[in-house]
Design a protein around this motif. Structure first.
Motif, short mmCIF file in Angstrom:
data_model
loop_
_atom_site.label_atom_id
_atom_site.label_comp_id
_atom_site.label_asym_id
_atom_site.label_seq_id
_atom_site.Cartn_x
_atom_site.Cartn_y
_atom_site.Cartn_z
N MET A 162 -10.96 2.13 7.74
CA MET A 162 -9.76 2.10 6.92
C MET A 162 -8.76 0.99 6.99
O MET A 162 -7.99 0.86 5.99
N PRO A 163 -8.68 0.37 7.99
CA PRO A 163 -8.03 -0.92 7.96
C PRO A 163 -8.15 -1.88 6.69
O PRO A 163 -7.23 -2.35 6.01
N LYS A 164 -9.34 -2.00 6.38
CA LYS A 164 -9.75 -2.84 5.27
C LYS A 164 -9.43 -2.13 3.89
O LYS A 164 -9.07 -2.75 2.99
N VAL A 165 -9.63 -0.95 3.86
CA VAL A 165 -9.31 -0.08 2.60
C VAL A 165 -7.77 0.01 2.34
O VAL A 165 -7.29 -0.38 1.31
N VAL A 166 -7.08 0.12 3.44
CA VAL A 166 -5.55 0.17 3.31
C VAL A 166 -5.05 -0.93 2.99
O VAL A 166 -4.07 -1.10 2.00
N ALA A 167 -5.27 -2.19 3.40
CA ALA A 167 -4.93 -3.61 3.23
C ALA A 167 -5.22 -4.02 1.69
O ALA A 167 -4.37 -4.52 1.14
N PHE A 168 -6.61 -3.65 1.56
CA PHE A 168 -6.86 -4.10 0.02
C PHE A 168 -6.19 -3.02 -0.90
O PHE A 168 -5.82 -3.69 -2.07
N ALA A 169 -5.96 -1.94 -0.72
CA ALA A 169 -5.15 -0.99 -1.56
C ALA A 169 -3.62 -1.64 -1.71
O ALA A 169 -3.08 -1.58 -3.00
N ILE A 170 -3.27 -2.15 -0.74
CA ILE A 170 -1.85 -2.79 -0.70
C ILE A 170 -1.77 -4.37 -1.61
O ILE A 170 -1.12 -4.27 -2.56
N TYR A 171 -2.84 -5.07 -1.11
CA TYR A 171 -2.70 -6.42 -1.94
C TYR A 171 -3.49 -6.29 -3.35
O TYR A 171 -3.11 -7.13 -4.19
N SER A 172 -4.22 -5.36 -3.59
CA SER A 172 -4.95 -5.27 -4.87
C SER A 172 -4.17 -4.45 -5.84
O SER A 172 -4.36 -4.56 -7.09
N THR A 173 -3.42 -3.32 -5.35
CA THR A 173 -2.70 -2.22 -6.00
C THR A 173 -3.63 -1.56 -6.47
O THR A 173 -3.34 -0.81 -7.52
N ARG A 174 -4.82 -1.33 -6.16
CA ARG A 174 -5.93 -0.57 -6.74
C ARG A 174 -5.64 0.98 -5.99
O ARG A 174 -5.29 1.29 -5.10
N ARG A 175 -6.10 1.94 -6.95
CA ARG A 175 -5.90 3.23 -6.64
C ARG A 175 -7.18 3.76 -5.61
O ARG A 175 -8.13 2.89 -5.83
N MET A 176 -7.26 4.80 -5.03
CA MET A 176 -8.31 5.02 -4.24
C MET A 176 -9.61 5.11 -4.84
O MET A 176 -10.61 4.58 -4.27
N ASP A 177 -9.74 6.02 -5.98
CA ASP A 177 -10.99 6.07 -6.49
C ASP A 177 -11.44 5.04 -7.08
O ASP A 177 -12.76 4.67 -7.07
N GLU A 178 -10.52 3.99 -7.56
CA GLU A 178 -10.91 2.74 -8.12
C GLU A 178 -11.46 2.02 -7.16
O GLU A 178 -12.44 1.08 -7.25
N ILE A 179 -10.91 1.90 -6.05
CA ILE A 179 -11.77 1.07 -4.74
C ILE A 179 -13.11 1.65 -4.53
O ILE A 179 -13.67 0.82 -4.06
N ALA A 180 -13.12 2.80 -4.54
CA ALA A 180 -14.55 3.61 -4.06
C ALA A 180 -15.44 3.17 -5.07
O ALA A 180 -16.78 3.22 -4.92
#
Length: 377
Positions: free
Chosen positions: A210-228
């Motif tokens: 989750m740390p990588k997912v959370v940080a990536f969400a902030i820096y990339s501005t991507r939505r959860m489903d987009e990240i996955a």
């Protein structure tokens, strides 16, 4: 012809039962009965129903057993998932509607009154005492199901029921439209959730990183489903960009692939992931959402949604004096009005400058465990 029978009840009053029987070649093909307090009402009903049943296809429609909202949603979830993954919030909302009293209502009985009663029930203590905007969100998700069920599968759904229900609720004084959120995480809140997630990783290295997912969400501005959904093949090394497949858009979803720039920090996080799967972040959105909600609850953080990380990321870029086109190149927004609702500035500059968590997150090892699959398999 209809027959009307009088029956004296225990209290001395008389009721009248009108019964209609239709025969074809001596065989009863349809029968229906209704009971009334007055004989005239029974006669009027029988006359009206006989006229209606004389219309072509009327008997078949009358004999049809309605399909419930529960079945309607079940089919929608199955068919929609084939086209594209649904967001966790929408699936959770539709699942709750299935389990509610509304789930037992058959398609032909869905009226504006039924929908208004459901919204009022949701706003009551028995239904969860939700805000009008949440009840409106329920109706919005159900409306998309009803529209498809009527157009694609032939469900007997009143096309005006949802529109009329919203009009009634508006007249009652309820604002069912979602309000723009201005919630952003504080650095202290991020400290708490990241400490929690790293403790989880120490105990179980194969849990979602989750740390990588959370940080990536902030820096990339991507939505959860987009990240996955991001695959290694979706990266453009030369442009430092990622192809966001089926990006959410009111007018187009399926096939709406958009290339978005990845800021340096987001690019570092991507490159720190093991290339053992086709998908860069091979995690289920339900699991990500559950992990986030649990962490916030355990850390005593109120009202912070995972989607607020996208809000944080977009606002951060504006605080760094990026102009609209440059921010849009990261977020994927097509117009300022859509982007504006994500923008609530808190000063100037990058409050993530020298953020100590970034280096720790980038250097942290990822164990995918059973998620490992052969690329191209």
């Amino acid at each position: 012809m209809a027959t009307i029978r009088a029956r004296k009840k225990a209290d001395g009053t008389v009721s009248y039962t009108a019964q209609i029987r239709l025969k074809k070649k001596g065989v009863i093909v349809y029968q229906e009965a209704q009971t009334f307090a007055r004989k005239q009402a029974a006669q009027a009903w029988a006359k009206r129903r006989e006229t209606e049943l004389a219309e072509p296809g009327a008997i078949e429609r009358a004999k049809r057993q309605g399909l419930t909202v529960r079945h309607m949603i079940e089919r929608y979830l199955l068919e929609a998932e084939k086209a594209r993954p649904l967001g966790e919030s929408k699936r959770r909302t539709l699942g709750a509607i299935q389990r509610s009293p509304l789930g037992d209502v058959v398609d032909s009985d869905i009226s504006q009154k039924v929908l208004v009663d459901y919204a009022l029930w949701r706003m009551s203590p028995e239904g969860g005492e939700v805000k009008p905007q949440t009840a409106g969100n329920d109706l919005a998700h159900l409306g998309s199901v009803m529209s498809l069920a009527r157009a694609a599968w032939g469900y007997e759904v009143n096309a005006l029921a949802m529109k009329d229900a919203r009009l009634v609720l508006k007249q009652f004084g309820y604002n069912m439209r979602s309000r723009e959120r201005d919630r952003r995480p504080t650095l202290a809140e991020l400290d708490l959730v990241l400490e929690h997630f790293f403790e989880m990783l120490q105990r179980r290295p194969t849990v979602i990183h989750m740390p990588k997912v959370v940080a990536f969400a902030i820096y990339s501005t991507r939505r959860m489903d987009e990240i996955a959904r991001i695959r290694w093949q979706d990266l453009d090394e030369h442009r430092q960009a990622v192809k966001v497949r089926d990006m959410k858009n009111p007018g187009q979803k399926i096939g709406n692939d958009v290339w978005c720039h990845l800021p340096d920090e987001a690019w570092q996080i991507v490159q720190s992931m093991p290339k053992e799967c086709d998908v860069i972040f091979p995690y289920n959105t339900d699991s990500i959402g559950t992990a986030w909600a649990r962490a916030c609850r355990l850390m005593g953080i109120d009202g912070l949604h995972f989607h607020d990380l996208r809000h944080e990321g977009v606002s951060r870029l504006f605080e760094m004096d990026w102009d609209i086109p440059r921010v849009a190149s990261v977020s994927g927004h097509r117009d300022w009005n859509s982007m504006r609702r994500y923008t609530h500035l808190r000063g100037r500059g990058d409050r993530y400058k020298d953020w100590p968590w970034l280096e720790l997150i980038v250097k942290s090892q990822v164990s995918l465990g059973g998620r490992v699959v052969n690329k191209g398999a």
